[in-house]
Design a protein around this motif. Sequence first.
Motif, PDB file in Angstrom:
ATOM      1  N   UNK A 199      41.927-135.883  -6.693  1.00  0.00           N
ATOM      2  CA  UNK A 199      41.396-136.087  -5.350  1.00  0.00           C
ATOM      3  C   UNK A 199      41.756-137.492  -4.887  1.00  0.00           C
ATOM      4  N   UNK A 200      42.345-137.585  -3.704  1.00  0.00           N
ATOM      5  CA  UNK A 200      42.711-138.890  -3.156  1.00  0.00           C
ATOM      6  C   UNK A 200      42.158-139.003  -1.740  1.00  0.00           C
ATOM      7  N   UNK A 201      41.504-140.114  -1.459  1.00  0.00           N
ATOM      8  CA  UNK A 201      41.001-140.381  -0.112  1.00  0.00           C
ATOM      9  C   UNK A 201      42.147-141.004   0.677  1.00  0.00           C
ATOM     10  N   UNK A 202      42.588-140.330   1.740  1.00  0.00           N
ATOM     11  CA  UNK A 202      43.682-140.842   2.566  1.00  0.00           C
ATOM     12  C   UNK A 202      43.160-141.720   3.698  1.00  0.00           C
ATOM     13  N   UNK A 203      41.945-141.413   4.140  1.00  0.00           N
ATOM     14  CA  UNK A 203      41.355-142.183   5.231  1.00  0.00           C
ATOM     15  C   UNK A 203      39.849-142.016   5.225  1.00  0.00           C
ATOM     16  N   UNK A 204      39.138-143.137   5.252  1.00  0.00           N
ATOM     17  CA  UNK A 204      37.677-143.088   5.269  1.00  0.00           C
ATOM     18  C   UNK A 204      37.180-142.715   6.660  1.00  0.00           C
ATOM     19  N   UNK A 205      35.940-142.268   6.720  1.00  0.00           N
ATOM     20  CA  UNK A 205      35.305-141.932   7.983  1.00  0.00           C
ATOM     21  C   UNK A 205      33.912-142.538   7.996  1.00  0.00           C
ATOM     22  N   UNK A 206      33.707-143.479   8.889  1.00  0.00           N
ATOM     23  CA  UNK A 206      32.420-144.150   9.022  1.00  0.00           C
ATOM     24  C   UNK A 206      31.479-143.246   9.809  1.00  0.00           C
ATOM     25  N   UNK A 207      30.349-142.815   9.218  1.00  0.00           N
ATOM     26  CA  UNK A 207      29.418-141.930   9.921  1.00  0.00           C
ATOM     27  C   UNK A 207      28.861-142.523  11.218  1.00  0.00           C
ATOM     28  N   UNK A 208      28.867-143.847  11.350  1.00  0.00           N
ATOM     29  CA  UNK A 208      28.389-144.476  12.591  1.00  0.00           C
ATOM     30  C   UNK A 208      29.398-144.293  13.728  1.00  0.00           C
ATOM     31  N   UNK A 209      30.682-144.340  13.406  1.00  0.00           N
ATOM     32  CA  UNK A 209      31.724-144.194  14.421  1.00  0.00           C
ATOM     33  C   UNK A 209      32.157-142.738  14.606  1.00  0.00           C
ATOM     34  N   UNK A 210      31.894-141.930  13.629  1.00  0.00           N
ATOM     35  CA  UNK A 210      32.266-140.514  13.666  1.00  0.00           C
ATOM     36  C   UNK A 210      31.003-139.697  13.420  1.00  0.00           C
ATOM     37  N   UNK A 211      30.150-139.573  14.447  1.00  0.00           N
ATOM     38  CA  UNK A 211      28.827-138.963  14.254  1.00  0.00           C
ATOM     39  C   UNK A 211      28.807-137.444  14.294  1.00  0.00           C
TER      40      UNK A 211
END
Length: 151
Positions: A91-103
């Motif tokens: 498993x590789x994370x390609x891009x994080x997602x901030x729950x505050x900016x991506x609600x």
Amino acid sequence: MKLTKIKDLLNSTKPIDDVSVKGWVRTFRNNQFLALNDGSVIHNIQCVVDFENTPAETLRRITTGAAVSVKGDLTKSKGSGQKYEIQVKQLEILGDSDPEEYPIQPKKHSLEFLRENAHLRVRTNVFGAVMRVRSVLSFAVHHYFQDRGFV
């Protein structure tokens, strides 16, 4: 290892060893079950993560909307709701997602909410379905005119 669309995996007629798929996390439950979608179809594929052998830092980074690459084996699902699932080997994370900016959450959002948060539209089921229909219709129109010699 072959990069595959989730649509092809869900339509598979038999288990497949060594598949690779990339997409966005729709849900992540119990630090083990990852619902992954790549936009090729409205349905998600379940990926079973071996949380005991996966670094805690990686597990913390798996949030709704994160872009990930999963490699593993497509196997018959032990649970109900899906025919196949991916047993994750890598498993590789390609891009994080901030729950505050991506609600966006795994629930239905009103069109008003999506109108106010235009950057979230493309990852919803409604807009994904609209874009797939639009793509097919656009292709059909272009194909029709190209076959008849129009420029």
